[in-house]
Design an enzyme around this catalytic site. Structure first.
Site, PDB file in Angstrom:
ATOM      1  N   ASP A  99       0.836  -1.184   0.000  1.00  0.00           N
ATOM      2  CA  ASP A  99       0.000   0.000   0.000  1.00  0.00           C
ATOM      3  C   ASP A  99       0.880   1.246   0.000  1.00  0.00           C
ATOM      4  O   ASP A  99       1.851   1.308   0.735  1.00  0.00           O
ATOM      5  CB  ASP A  99      -0.834  -0.059   1.277  1.00  0.00           C
ATOM      6  CG  ASP A  99      -1.749   1.096   1.384  1.00  0.00           C
ATOM      7  OD1 ASP A  99      -2.680   1.162   0.587  1.00  0.00           O
ATOM      8  OD2 ASP A  99      -1.514   1.955   2.258  1.00  0.00           O
TER       9      ASP A  99
ATOM     10  N   ASP B  67       1.146   5.342   0.144  1.00  0.00           N
ATOM     11  CA  ASP B  67       0.581   6.678   0.328  1.00  0.00           C
ATOM     12  C   ASP B  67       1.716   7.686   0.468  1.00  0.00           C
ATOM     13  O   ASP B  67       2.682   7.440   1.183  1.00  0.00           O
ATOM     14  CB  ASP B  67      -0.263   6.744   1.609  1.00  0.00           C
ATOM     15  CG  ASP B  67      -1.354   5.694   1.633  1.00  0.00           C
ATOM     16  OD1 ASP B  67      -2.247   5.767   0.789  1.00  0.00           O
ATOM     17  OD2 ASP B  67      -1.287   4.796   2.483  1.00  0.00           O
TER      18      ASP B  67
ATOM     19  N   ASP C  10      -5.142   9.017  12.293  1.00  0.00           N
ATOM     20  CA  ASP C  10      -5.910   8.309  13.315  1.00  0.00           C
ATOM     21  C   ASP C  10      -5.086   7.710  14.457  1.00  0.00           C
ATOM     22  O   ASP C  10      -5.345   7.965  15.621  1.00  0.00           O
ATOM     23  CB  ASP C  10      -6.822   7.246  12.673  1.00  0.00           C
ATOM     24  CG  ASP C  10      -6.126   6.394  11.629  1.00  0.00           C
ATOM     25  OD1 ASP C  10      -4.911   6.546  11.436  1.00  0.00           O
ATOM     26  OD2 ASP C  10      -6.800   5.556  10.997  1.00  0.00           O
TER      27      ASP C  10
HETATM   28  P1  ATP Z   1      -3.916   0.087   4.584  1.00  0.00           P
HETATM   29  O1  ATP Z   1      -2.647  -0.672   4.695  1.00  0.00           O
HETATM   30  O2  ATP Z   1      -5.050  -0.781   4.857  1.00  0.00           O
HETATM   31  O3  ATP Z   1      -4.073   0.886   3.335  1.00  0.00           O
HETATM   32  P2  ATP Z   1      -3.627   2.641   5.779  1.00  0.00           P
HETATM   33  O4  ATP Z   1      -3.367   3.062   7.196  1.00  0.00           O
HETATM   34  O5  ATP Z   1      -2.583   2.996   4.780  1.00  0.00           O
HETATM   35  O6  ATP Z   1      -3.905   1.105   5.813  1.00  0.00           O
HETATM   36  P3  ATP Z   1      -5.390   4.198   4.185  1.00  0.00           P
HETATM   37  O7  ATP Z   1      -6.871   4.179   4.161  1.00  0.00           O
HETATM   38  O8  ATP Z   1      -4.620   3.880   2.966  1.00  0.00           O
HETATM   39  O9  ATP Z   1      -5.006   3.222   5.362  1.00  0.00           O
HETATM   40  O10 ATP Z   1      -4.959   5.623   4.737  1.00  0.00           O
HETATM   41  C1  ATP Z   1      -3.646   6.143   4.667  1.00  0.00           C
HETATM   42  C2  ATP Z   1      -3.356   6.993   5.905  1.00  0.00           C
HETATM   43  O11 ATP Z   1      -4.305   8.040   5.991  1.00  0.00           O
HETATM   44  C3  ATP Z   1      -3.474   6.239   7.216  1.00  0.00           C
HETATM   45  O12 ATP Z   1      -2.300   5.561   7.562  1.00  0.00           O
HETATM   46  C4  ATP Z   1      -3.802   7.343   8.183  1.00  0.00           C
HETATM   47  O13 ATP Z   1      -2.647   8.076   8.541  1.00  0.00           O
HETATM   48  C5  ATP Z   1      -4.677   8.263   7.353  1.00  0.00           C
HETATM   49  N1  ATP Z   1      -6.118   7.920   7.490  1.00  0.00           N
HETATM   50  C6  ATP Z   1      -6.866   7.090   6.729  1.00  0.00           C
HETATM   51  N2  ATP Z   1      -8.128   7.055   7.133  1.00  0.00           N
HETATM   52  C7  ATP Z   1      -8.200   7.878   8.193  1.00  0.00           C
HETATM   53  C8  ATP Z   1      -9.261   8.295   9.062  1.00  0.00           C
HETATM   54  N3  ATP Z   1     -10.496   7.823   8.921  1.00  0.00           N
HETATM   55  N4  ATP Z   1      -8.957   9.178  10.035  1.00  0.00           N
HETATM   56  C9  ATP Z   1      -7.707   9.683  10.176  1.00  0.00           C
HETATM   57  N5  ATP Z   1      -6.677   9.327   9.401  1.00  0.00           N
HETATM   58  C10 ATP Z   1      -6.910   8.447   8.420  1.00  0.00           C
HETATM   59 MG    MG Z   2      -2.995   2.954   2.670  1.00  0.00          MG
END
Ligand code: ATP
Ligand code: MG
Length: 419
Positions: free
Chosen positions: A72, A74, A146
């Site tokens: 993943d 970002d 979060d």
């Molecule tokens: P995954 O590995 O499942 O993608 P992820 O933590 O990277 O997990 P994403 O939805 O890709 O999840 O989100 C990227 C980042 O954005 C998160 O790590 C977090 O810092 C922030 N984030 C995502 N959703 C939220 C939320 N609902 N509230 C606050 N921060 C969020």
């Molecule tokens: Mg992510």
């Protein structure tokens, strides 16, 4: 946010030194642990004079499990969406809630978002879309995230990780920590409740009592979240290799009933389905470890099967028409909180109708049917059910030999054709 205020005051008064910086080496990581495409995208933004960091899932997962290549990607940057778009030829600005840029790089799509700022009291006069897209600085962006382990920023050029919230030490101590006050943060965006369960299932970390109390007491808030977001988050609970643990977390805190309200009214105690669900989610996790993608239709067909089965049992006369009617009713009811789009409903219906066919049909299916992924998903569900229902065991054996014969016929057919 009081937490952020205290932080700024601390830094101003020299009580708190500000963020911690870790060289990759200190974290036992090396630059090559990061996918080269994501690093290249971040570097390009930095070369154009913007700040850019790898953040979120990829850096967290690397710290959680060394040696694993994260899937993943970002990036967060000071560049505004249109500026990001200018840097990358094939990129696209997407998103309603948040405007982000999708940058294709290699075989991946990299999500690039702009630092988010915080809404001021004035912003309440504007739309949610406007409030969600207020841009800010790195220092502001941190507090919108979060959990502390999701707020780690990797600076590719400097080769260091910036940690404002103690995420690195929380990972070492195996703690899932909400940034800020958990009651406020869960209220502001209840999807974080589901995300908390997902990360608990993934990491088996501890949470503090206050956070656990919130998870227990605030779950009804999920029902106010958009159905599409819930569909996305529900799918993520199960398609990342820890489906079984996710399901256990949903059960432990009573979330299954919140998402799929038919389970609230189920007359049979849920414990009766324990073995069935264990088997389903273990099969899903095995698929993940074999690098097979989870089909969302199999997930929903399996997840909601006990509900359909309960209603089917009540039917006086089982006909194709009456069964379809029950299927529609169940799916309509269960899409009250989590979106189940039309195409997904059709696929679930097929898988359920095939269960009926497996139980009653005496003659083989047509050859090409056996090769359809939907058929295979339906058959997988049937074999799982047959483990617990003696009356299905014989049928399952019959279909197994039928399917094996069909597949050997098709492989010999193919090799003959190749000659
Ligand atoms: P995954 O590995 O499942 O993608 P992820 O933590 O990277 O997990 P994403 O939805 O890709 O999840 O989100 C990227 C980042 O954005 C998160 O790590 C977090 O810092 C922030 N984030 C995502 N959703 C939220 C939320 N609902 N509230 C606050 N921060 C969020
Ligand atoms: Mg992510």
């Amino acid at each position: 946010m009081a937490y952020r205020g205290v932080y700024y005051l601390g830094v101003r008064l020299n009580l708190w030194p500000g963020p911690q910086h870790y060289a990759l080496k200190q974290l036992n990581l090396k630059p090559t642990d990061f996918n080269q495409h994501i690093s290249a995208v971040a570097l390009k933004l930095q070369k154009q004079g913007y700040e850019a960091y790898i953040v979120g899932g990829s850096i967290r997962d690397l710290l959680l499990k060394k040696g694993i290549k994260p899937k993943d990607f970002d990036i967060v940057t000071s560049a505004l969406p249109h500026q990001v778009k200018q840097c990358f030829a094939r990129s696209r600005i997407i998103g309603k809630r948040f405007r982000i840029v999708h940058v294709p790089a290699g075989r991946e799509i990299i999500e690039v978002s702009t630092f988010r700022g915080t809404a001021t009291w004035m912003s309440k006069f504007f739309s949610a879309r406007y409030r969600n897209n207020i841009y800010g600085t790195l220092e502001q962006d941190v507090w919108r995230r979060d959990f502390t382990f999701n707020a780690l920023y990797y600076d590719v050029k400097q080769g260091q990780v910036v940690d404002f919230t103690g995420g690195v030490s929380d990972i070492k101590q195996k703690k899932l920590v909400v940034i800020g006050d958990s009651a406020d943060r869960f209220r502001d965006d209840p999807v974080r409740l589901l995300r908390a369960l997902r990360f608990l299932a993934k990491t088996h970390f501890d949470i503090d009592q206050q956070c656990e109390n919130q998870i227990n007491s605030q779950k009804m808030l999920l029902r106010s979240v958009s159905k599409d977001r819930l569909l996305l988050e529900v799918t993520k609970l199960f398609n990342q290799g820890h489906a079984h643990a996710s399901f256990q977390a949903l059960m432990k805190y009573g979330y299954l009933q919140i998402l799929f309200s038919g389970y609230e009214r189920l007359a049979i105690p849920m414990t009766q389905h324990d073995r069935y669900f264990s088997s389903v989610f273990r099969a899903i996790d095995e698929k993940y470890h074999r690098n097979e993608r989870l089909s969302t239709s199999f997930l929903f067909a399996a997840l909601l099967w006990p509900l359909f089965e309960t209603h089917r049992k009540k039917l006086k006369k089982i006909t194709a028409y009456s069964v379809k009617k029950v299927i529609h009713r169940v799916l309509r009811f269960e899409s009250r909180y989590v979106a189940i789009p039309g195409k997904l409903q059709d696929a679930v219906q097929d898988i359920w109708l095939l269960q009926h066919a497996f139980e009653t049909k005496k003659s083989p299916f047509s050859e090409d049917r056996y090769r359809q992924p939907r058929f295979q998903n339906a058959y997988l569900l049937f074999t799982i059910r047959a483990k617990y229902l003696e009356k299905l065991a014989e049928k399952a054996m019959m279909w197994q030999s039928e399917i094996e014969q069909a597949s050997s016929r098709s492989t010999t057919g193919e090799s003959d054709a190749g000659k």
